[in-house]
Design a protein around this motif. Structure first.
Motif, PDB file in Angstrom:
ATOM      1  N   ALA A 108       0.826  -1.209   0.000  1.00  0.00           N
ATOM      2  CA  ALA A 108       0.000   0.000   0.000  1.00  0.00           C
ATOM      3  C   ALA A 108       0.861   1.260   0.000  1.00  0.00           C
ATOM      4  N   LYS A 109       1.931   1.259   0.765  1.00  0.00           N
ATOM      5  CA  LYS A 109       2.823   2.430   0.774  1.00  0.00           C
ATOM      6  C   LYS A 109       3.463   2.640  -0.593  1.00  0.00           C
ATOM      7  N   ARG A 110       3.755   1.542  -1.274  1.00  0.00           N
ATOM      8  CA  ARG A 110       4.394   1.636  -2.584  1.00  0.00           C
ATOM      9  C   ARG A 110       3.415   2.076  -3.672  1.00  0.00           C
ATOM     10  N   SER A 111       2.202   1.548  -3.649  1.00  0.00           N
ATOM     11  CA  SER A 111       1.275   1.802  -4.756  1.00  0.00           C
ATOM     12  C   SER A 111       0.283   2.941  -4.517  1.00  0.00           C
ATOM     13  N   LYS A 112       0.151   3.407  -3.281  1.00  0.00           N
ATOM     14  CA  LYS A 112      -0.771   4.512  -2.960  1.00  0.00           C
ATOM     15  C   LYS A 112      -2.189   4.230  -3.482  1.00  0.00           C
ATOM     16  N   ALA A 171      -3.889  -0.849   9.828  1.00  0.00           N
ATOM     17  CA  ALA A 171      -4.709   0.346   9.584  1.00  0.00           C
ATOM     18  C   ALA A 171      -4.111   1.565  10.257  1.00  0.00           C
ATOM     19  N   SER A 172      -3.634   1.403  11.479  1.00  0.00           N
ATOM     20  CA  SER A 172      -3.023   2.518  12.209  1.00  0.00           C
ATOM     21  C   SER A 172      -1.785   3.043  11.472  1.00  0.00           C
ATOM     22  N   ILE A 173      -0.944   2.137  11.038  1.00  0.00           N
ATOM     23  CA  ILE A 173       0.276   2.521  10.313  1.00  0.00           C
ATOM     24  C   ILE A 173      -0.077   3.198   8.987  1.00  0.00           C
ATOM     25  N   LEU A 174      -1.030   2.618   8.264  1.00  0.00           N
ATOM     26  CA  LEU A 174      -1.398   3.161   6.953  1.00  0.00           C
ATOM     27  C   LEU A 174      -2.137   4.491   7.062  1.00  0.00           C
TER      28      LEU A 174
END
Length: 118
Positions: A31-35, A54-57
């Motif tokens: 998720a961090k890579r693909s936004k 979820a908290s991290i994201l």
């Protein structure tokens, strides 16, 4: 369940690019890579559970909506999702409720432009 949800989402939104992760660590990394435009997590995931992911994201991508889709129905899970600032949908509420929420959260797209869902 993951495959069934993916097939339903892809059938309902043909422009949608649906990506999968094998666990919470994989979900965070991808998720961090693909936004993505929307993140769908199960509360019970290996390594890093859905609440932790979820908290991290939400900290990394505060504008990206997150849905916790889980078999848990208790008040504690609902309170947790409220505290995290994410949507909570119980699997006992069924796929129709999930699809309704996904429809509401996905950004409108043009015919040649797809949204991304994790």
């Amino acid at each position: 369940m993951r495959l069934a949800v993916r097939m339903l989402l892809e059938g309902r939104h043909t422009e949608l690019i649906v990506c999968e992760a094998v666990d919470g660590v994989d979900a965070i990394r991808k998720a961090k890579r693909s936004k993505p435009d929307l993140i769908l997590l199960d509360l019970a995931m290996p390594q890093v559970n859905g609440a932790e992911a979820a908290s991290i994201l939400k900290k990394a991508m505060p504008e990206t909506p997150v849905i916790l889709f889980t078999m848990y129905t208790d008040l504690q899970a609902n309170s947790l999702s409220t505290a995290l600032g994410v949507d909570f949908i119980s699997k006992t509420d069924g796929i129709p409720k999930l699809l309704e929420r996904v429809d509401a959260l996905l950004p409108p797209t043009s015919p040649n432009e797809g949204a991304t869902l994790w």
